[in-house]
Scaffold this active site. Structure first.
Site, PDB file in Angstrom:
ATOM      1  N   CYS A   2       0.836  -1.282  -0.006  1.00 32.55           N
ATOM      2  CA  CYS A   2      -0.016  -0.005   0.142  1.00 32.55           C
ATOM      3  C   CYS A   2       0.706   1.327  -0.113  1.00 32.55           C
ATOM      4  O   CYS A   2       2.007   1.155   0.441  1.00 32.55           O
ATOM      5  CB  CYS A   2      -1.057  -0.049   1.195  1.00 32.55           C
ATOM      6  SG  CYS A   2      -2.020  -1.375   1.421  1.00 32.55           S
ATOM      7  N   ARG A  27       3.865  -0.136  -4.971  1.00 30.96           N
ATOM      8  CA  ARG A  27       3.564  -0.765  -3.824  1.00 30.96           C
ATOM      9  C   ARG A  27       2.248  -1.254  -3.584  1.00 30.96           C
ATOM     10  O   ARG A  27       2.042  -2.311  -2.678  1.00 30.96           O
ATOM     11  CB  ARG A  27       3.470   0.556  -2.509  1.00 30.96           C
ATOM     12  CG  ARG A  27       4.906   1.264  -2.647  1.00 30.96           C
ATOM     13  CD  ARG A  27       4.675   2.344  -1.703  1.00 30.96           C
ATOM     14  NE  ARG A  27       4.567   1.863  -0.083  1.00 30.96           N
ATOM     15  CZ  ARG A  27       5.517   1.580   0.450  1.00 30.96           C
ATOM     16  NH1 ARG A  27       6.761   1.695   0.012  1.00 30.96           N
ATOM     17  NH2 ARG A  27       5.350   0.996   1.757  1.00 30.96           N
ATOM     18  N   TRP A  74      -2.798  -2.543  -1.384  1.00 27.83           N
ATOM     19  CA  TRP A  74      -2.275  -3.993  -1.852  1.00 27.83           C
ATOM     20  C   TRP A  74      -2.966  -4.745  -0.812  1.00 27.83           C
ATOM     21  O   TRP A  74      -2.777  -4.884   0.291  1.00 27.83           O
ATOM     22  CB  TRP A  74      -0.700  -4.006  -1.793  1.00 27.83           C
ATOM     23  CG  TRP A  74      -0.114  -5.451  -1.970  1.00 27.83           C
ATOM     24  CD1 TRP A  74       0.252  -6.235  -0.822  1.00 27.83           C
ATOM     25  CD2 TRP A  74       0.331  -6.132  -3.040  1.00 27.83           C
ATOM     26  NE1 TRP A  74       0.880  -7.399  -1.368  1.00 27.83           N
ATOM     27  CE2 TRP A  74       0.685  -7.499  -2.561  1.00 27.83           C
ATOM     28  CE3 TRP A  74      -0.086  -5.915  -4.490  1.00 27.83           C
ATOM     29  CZ2 TRP A  74       0.954  -8.481  -3.519  1.00 27.83           C
ATOM     30  CZ3 TRP A  74       0.404  -6.957  -5.337  1.00 27.83           C
ATOM     31  CH2 TRP A  74       1.116  -8.035  -4.790  1.00 27.83           C
ATOM     32  N   ASN A  98      -1.205   2.211   5.659  1.00 28.95           N
ATOM     33  CA  ASN A  98      -0.336   1.207   5.096  1.00 28.95           C
ATOM     34  C   ASN A  98       0.301   0.316   6.063  1.00 28.95           C
ATOM     35  O   ASN A  98       1.047   0.845   7.061  1.00 28.95           O
ATOM     36  CB  ASN A  98       0.989   1.664   4.416  1.00 28.95           C
ATOM     37  CG  ASN A  98       1.920   1.012   4.179  1.00 28.95           C
ATOM     38  OD1 ASN A  98       1.680  -0.123   3.707  1.00 28.95           O
ATOM     39  ND2 ASN A  98       3.221   1.409   4.131  1.00 28.95           N
ATOM     40  N   GLY A  99      -0.164  -1.014   6.130  1.00 31.18           N
ATOM     41  CA  GLY A  99       0.607  -2.033   7.051  1.00 31.18           C
ATOM     42  C   GLY A  99      -0.668  -3.134   7.668  1.00 31.18           C
ATOM     43  O   GLY A  99      -1.558  -3.036   6.768  1.00 31.18           O
ATOM     44  N   GLU A 483      16.961 -23.764  -7.927  1.00 33.46           N
ATOM     45  CA  GLU A 483      16.289 -22.172  -8.072  1.00 33.46           C
ATOM     46  C   GLU A 483      17.425 -21.409  -8.454  1.00 33.46           C
ATOM     47  O   GLU A 483      17.443 -20.446  -9.203  1.00 33.46           O
ATOM     48  CB  GLU A 483      16.053 -22.022  -6.420  1.00 33.46           C
ATOM     49  CG  GLU A 483      15.408 -20.489  -6.405  1.00 33.46           C
ATOM     50  CD  GLU A 483      14.496 -20.041  -7.115  1.00 33.46           C
ATOM     51  OE1 GLU A 483      13.874 -20.737  -7.941  1.00 33.46           O
ATOM     52  OE2 GLU A 483      14.240 -18.615  -7.423  1.00 33.46           O
ATOM     53  N   LYS A 487      17.378 -18.832 -11.392  1.00 37.80           N
ATOM     54  CA  LYS A 487      17.659 -17.361 -11.501  1.00 37.80           C
ATOM     55  C   LYS A 487      18.641 -17.021 -12.673  1.00 37.80           C
ATOM     56  O   LYS A 487      18.807 -16.181 -13.249  1.00 37.80           O
ATOM     57  CB  LYS A 487      18.068 -17.009  -9.957  1.00 37.80           C
ATOM     58  CG  LYS A 487      17.081 -16.911  -9.000  1.00 37.80           C
ATOM     59  CD  LYS A 487      16.261 -15.773  -9.011  1.00 37.80           C
ATOM     60  CE  LYS A 487      14.924 -16.078  -9.735  1.00 37.80           C
ATOM     61  NZ  LYS A 487      14.037 -16.705  -9.118  1.00 37.80           N
ATOM     62  N   GLU A 490      17.556 -17.336 -16.148  1.00 40.58           N
ATOM     63  CA  GLU A 490      16.559 -16.230 -16.598  1.00 40.58           C
ATOM     64  C   GLU A 490      16.962 -14.786 -16.697  1.00 40.58           C
ATOM     65  O   GLU A 490      16.438 -13.890 -17.229  1.00 40.58           O
ATOM     66  CB  GLU A 490      15.229 -16.250 -15.566  1.00 40.58           C
ATOM     67  CG  GLU A 490      15.081 -16.060 -14.311  1.00 40.58           C
ATOM     68  CD  GLU A 490      13.888 -16.152 -13.564  1.00 40.58           C
ATOM     69  OE1 GLU A 490      12.682 -15.952 -14.244  1.00 40.58           O
ATOM     70  OE2 GLU A 490      13.919 -16.427 -12.532  1.00 40.58           O
ATOM     71  N   HIS A 506      25.703 -40.027 -13.210  1.00 41.69           N
ATOM     72  CA  HIS A 506      24.892 -40.651 -14.129  1.00 41.69           C
ATOM     73  C   HIS A 506      24.715 -40.007 -15.491  1.00 41.69           C
ATOM     74  O   HIS A 506      23.844 -40.281 -16.099  1.00 41.69           O
ATOM     75  CB  HIS A 506      23.417 -40.902 -13.523  1.00 41.69           C
ATOM     76  CG  HIS A 506      23.537 -41.805 -12.075  1.00 41.69           C
ATOM     77  ND1 HIS A 506      23.955 -42.918 -12.329  1.00 41.69           N
ATOM     78  CD2 HIS A 506      23.538 -41.524 -10.942  1.00 41.69           C
ATOM     79  CE1 HIS A 506      23.845 -43.503 -11.138  1.00 41.69           C
ATOM     80  NE2 HIS A 506      23.835 -42.455 -10.216  1.00 41.69           N
ATOM     81  N   LYS A 604       5.646 -11.627 -15.790  1.00 46.86           N
ATOM     82  CA  LYS A 604       5.621 -12.007 -14.408  1.00 46.86           C
ATOM     83  C   LYS A 604       4.486 -12.788 -14.017  1.00 46.86           C
ATOM     84  O   LYS A 604       4.847 -13.766 -13.009  1.00 46.86           O
ATOM     85  CB  LYS A 604       5.468 -10.417 -13.659  1.00 46.86           C
ATOM     86  CG  LYS A 604       5.160 -10.657 -12.149  1.00 46.86           C
ATOM     87  CD  LYS A 604       6.718 -10.700 -11.349  1.00 46.86           C
ATOM     88  CE  LYS A 604       6.721 -10.829 -10.043  1.00 46.86           C
ATOM     89  NZ  LYS A 604       7.771 -11.684  -9.578  1.00 46.86           N
TER      90      LYS A 604
END
Ligand code: M6R
Length: 609
Positions: A2, A27, A74, A98-99, A483, A487, A490, A506, A604
Site C-alpha cells: 500500500c 507498492r 495491496w 499502510n500496514g 532455484e 535465476k 532467466e 549418471h 511476471k
C-alpha cells in the site's frame, strides 16, 4: 504494501495526490481512493483497480481542494473492492493506512459489542471506529488518535483527517515507512519519497511512534512515547534523488531492492503465527481430525514456486512425517491422479493467477480434494477459488524474477510443517520450540547474508563470458541448486543446470571441463561429506567450484571460491543459501547488460497455458 500520500497547502491538492499515488503504484495497485476537503466538507471517491480507474470516477472538472489524502492498495485483509479500498471512514473520521493491524479481530469484536457497524472486511476500519469512540468520550481529535494508537498492535503508517478540524492532517507511523515533505507554504506526507519529489526535496523521515500534524501554516512533530515535541529543523534533511531512483529507493533494479527486502518479507510472513503455528491450522479450517487422518499432501506449482514445493516436501516429511508428492502444475493437470479423502492439495503461487497452477487446483478440487493455496496476492483467482489461503506477506514483487516471494513461501511452508508436526504429535514441545526460535532468527540471518553482496558482485564479474554452468546440492539443498540455476538462466541468459549432486555420475559429469563454473550448495548438515566427494569428482576434471556454505573451515582450501553464509538449523539452511545465488544471478545479469527486471521472453505472471 500500500501507498499513502497527503497534502495541505495553497494549491489544488487533487492533481498532486493523483500523481503522488501513481508514483506509489509499485507498492500496490488493486484498488485506490482519495478524500479531500471542499467548501462543504469531505468528499471521497474509491474504486477497485488502478489510479487511472480512480481518475475516471472523480468528477470533471476536478473539484478544488487544498487538503486531502489518497491511498493505493495491496490487499492484505479483504479482497480488492471499492468497499475495502481506503480511505475508511466512520462518521467524519477518515483514515488511510499502510500496514497490518494484528489485533484487529479483538478490537472489532469489542467495537461490535458496543454497537459499531462495520462495512468492510479490512483490519483498517477499526481505526476510525476507535477514534470515534474516544471523540464521543470527549477527547480532542489529537488525544483520541493517540489513545487509538496505543491500542493497536502491528504495523502502520496512517493518514487521518476529520470533519472536526478542517485543514489538518495527522500522520503517524509504527513499522511502516512514512516521509514528510516540507514545501513553500505546503506540506506532504507519503509512504515513499517519489510521491513528493517533484514538489520538494526537504524531508523528514518519521520514526516509529511519532506523530506529525500538518496544517497550512506549518507542521509539528511529536514523540508519542515521551509526549515531547521534536525540533523540525534538527530532523529536516535534503535528498538528492531523482523520481525514478526514489521509486526503487536508490536501487538500480527492483530485483535488487526485492532481494534486500527479504528479511522484512520473511518477518512479515511469520509474524502472526510464529508463537503458535497451530493457530494457523484453525485459521485454515484444518481441524485436528483432518490432520490426524491426513495420509498425503499433493503440492503443485510452477517455476520458482515449484522449487518452494520441493523444499516443502523435505521439511514437511521431516517435521510432520506426512507423505508429500510434488508436481509441476502443467504436468499434474494432465496426469491420472489419485485424490482420496485423506489427501490435502496445496498450490503455491506468488501471483495466484498462473494458468497451469489454477488448472491443477481446479482439477484436484473436481476430484474431491480440499485445496489450500499459498499465495502472495490477496483476492487473486487462486485465493478466491481455494478452500483455504495461507498468505505470504512479501508485498508486491515487481521484478519478473521471483526472490522475496520464494523465501516468503518457504517461511509459510515452515510454519505449516511446524503446525502439522505439532498437531500430529511427532514434534515434541521442546523440539518445536527450538525450531520456532530458529525460524524466528531467519530475518536477522538474512540481513547478515546480504553483507556478502560486494564479494558476490566481484565473483559475478568473473562469470561475464561464461557460456554454461552447473548447480549442485543434496537433500534440502537440491531445490536451492535448481532455484539458483533458474535465476542464473532467466536473469543473465547464462545456461545453468541444477542437479542433485549424487546424480552427476549418471550423465552430467560429462559436461565438466576446464574452468566450468560449478556452484555447490553445501551447508553443514548430514550430507556435507557426500557433497564433498562430488566436489572432488568435479575438481579432478578441471571444474571451478564456487561453494555456498556455512561450514567454511571444511571447504575453504578445497574450493576455488567460497561464499560464507551464517549457521542455522539444517532444515532452515535454504533461506541463507539461496540469497547468494539470487545476488550472483543479479550481478551477472547486470554485468552482461541484461534488463534484469524484465528478462527477454518472460512475463511476471503466466496467465496462459
Ligand atoms: O506467480 P507464480 O508463483 O505462480 O509464478 C510461477 C512462475 O511463473 C514464477 O515463479 C517464475 O518461474 C519466475 N520468473 C521465477 O523467477
Amino acid at each position: 504494501m500500500c501507498g499513502i500520500v497527503g497534502y495541505v497547502g495553497k494549491s489544488n491538492c487533487l492533481p498532486i495526490l493523483i500523481n503522488g499515488l501513481k508514483s506509489l503504484e509499485y507498492r500496490g495497485y488493486d484498488s485506490a481512493g482519495i478524500a479531500f476537503k471542499n467548501g462543504r466538507g469531505i468528499e471521497m471517491y474509491k474504486t477497485e483497480g488502478r489510479i487511472s480507474d480512480l481518475q475516471k470516477i472523480i468528477p470533471d472538472p476536478v473539484p478544488r481542494a487544498k487538503t486531502g489524502f489518497g491511498h493505493t492498495r495491496w490487499a492484505t485483509h479483504g479482497a480488492p473492492s471499492s468497499v475495502n479500498a481506503h480511505p475508511h471512514v466512520s462518521e467524519g473520521v477518515y483514515v488511510v493506512h499502510n500496514g497490518i493491524i494484528e489485533n484487529y479481530r479483538e478490537l472489532k469484536s469489542e467495537l461490535t459489542q458496543n454497537g459499531c457497524m462495520f462495512s468492510s472486511d479490512t483490519d483498517t476500519e477499526v481505526i476510525p471506529q476507535l477514534i470515534l469512540v474516544y471523540l464521543r468520550e470527549g477527547l480532542s481529535l489529537k488525544e483520541a488518535i493517540k489513545k487509538t494508537i496505543s491500542r493497536l498492535r502491528g504495523t502502520f503508517a496512517l493518514g487521518i483527517m476529520s470533519d472536526n478540524e478542517p485543514d489538518t492532517l495527522f500522520a503517524i507511523k509504527r513499522g511502516s515507512p512514512l516521509v514528510i515533505g516540507i514545501g513553500d507554504g505546503e506540506y506532504f506526507f507519503a509512504s515513499d519519497v517519489p510521491a513528493i519529489l517533484s514538489h520538494t526535496r526537504k524531508c523528514i523521515f518519521v520514526e516509529d511512534n511519532e506523530m506529525c500534524i500538518l496544517k497550512q501554516d506549518g507542521i509539528s512533530l511529536l514523540n508519542l512515547d515521551s509526549d515531547r515535541a521534536i525540533s523540525i529543523d534538527e530532523r529536516k534533511v535534503e535528498i538528492n534523488w531523482t523520481p525514478d531512483m526514489a521509486e526503487k529507493e536508490g536501487y538500480d533494479f527492483f530485483m535488487l531492492k526485492e532481494i534486500f527486502e527479504q528479511p522484512e518479507a520473511v518477518k512479515n510472513t511469520i509474524r502472526e503465527w510464529i508463537e503458535n503455528p497451530q493457530k494457523l491450522l484453525g485459521e485454515l479450517g484444518i481441524t485436528k481430525k483432518i490432520v490426524k487422518e491426513l495420509r498425503r499432501l499433493q503440492i503443485v506449482a510452477c517455476g520458482t514456486s515449484y522449487h518452494a514445493a520441493l523444499f516443502a516436501a523435505y521439511i514437511i516429511q521431516s517435521l510432520a512425517r506426512i507423505h508429500v508428492d510434488v508436481d509441476i502444475a502443467s504436468e499434474y493437470r494432465y496426469k491420472e491422479h489419485i485424490v482420496e479423502k485423506d489427501t490435502l492439495f496445496i498450490s503455491i503461487t506468488q501471483s495466484g493467477e498462473t494458468a497451469d497452477t489454477l488448472a491443477a487446483q481446479r482439477e484436484a478440487q473436481k476430484r474431491g480434494a480440499r485445496a489450500l493455496t499459498i499465495c502472495n496476492v490477496v483476492g487473486s483467482t487462486s485465493a478466491r477459488e481455494a478452500d483455504a489461503v495461507l498468505y505470504t506477506r512479501a508485498g508486491p514483487e515487481i521484478g519478473v524474477a521471483s526472490t522475496k516471494a520464494f523465501t516468503s513461501q518457504m517461511a509459510a511452508l515452515c510454519l505449516l510443517a511446524l503446525a502439522l508436526g505439532t498437531c500430529r504429535g511427532g514434534l515434541k514441545t521442546r523440539e518445536a520450540k527450538s525450531l520456532r526460535d530458529n525460524l524466528a532468527m531467519i530475518p536477522s540471518l538474512l540481513d547478515e547474508t546480504l553483507k556478502q553482496n560486494t564479494l558476490i558482485e566481484k565473483l559475478a564479474k568473473t562469470l561475464i563470458h561464461t557460456k554454461s554452468s552447473l548447480y549442485l546440492g543434496r537433500g534440502i539443498s537440491y531445490p536451492i541448486a535448481l532455484e539458483g540455476a533458474l535465476k542464473m538462466k532467466e536473469i543473465s541468459y547464462i545456461h545453468a543446470e541444477g542437479y542433485p549432486a549424487g546424480e552427476m555420475k549418471h550423465g552430467p559429469i560429462a559436461l565438466v571441463e576446464q574452468g566450468l563454473p560449478v556452484v555447490v550448495v553445501c551447508p553443514k548438515d548430514n550430507l556435507c561429506e557426500k557433497t564433498f566427494s562430488n566436489i572432488e569428482e568435479v575438481k579432478a576434471r578441471g571444474g571451478r567450484i564456487i561453494a555456498i556454505t556455512n561450514n567454511p573451515s571444511y571447504f575453504r582450501d578445497k574450493v576455488d571460491d567460497l561464499i560464507e553464509v551464517p549457521y542455522t538449523h539444517p532444515v532452515f539452511t535454504p533461506f541463507v543459501t539461496v540469497l547468494p545465488l539470487q545476488l550472483l544471478a543479479y550481478h551477472a545479469g547486470v554485468f552482461r547488460g541484461c534488463d534484469v527486471d524484465k528478462p527477454r521472453n518472460l512475463a511476471k505472471s503466466v496467465t496462459v497455458e
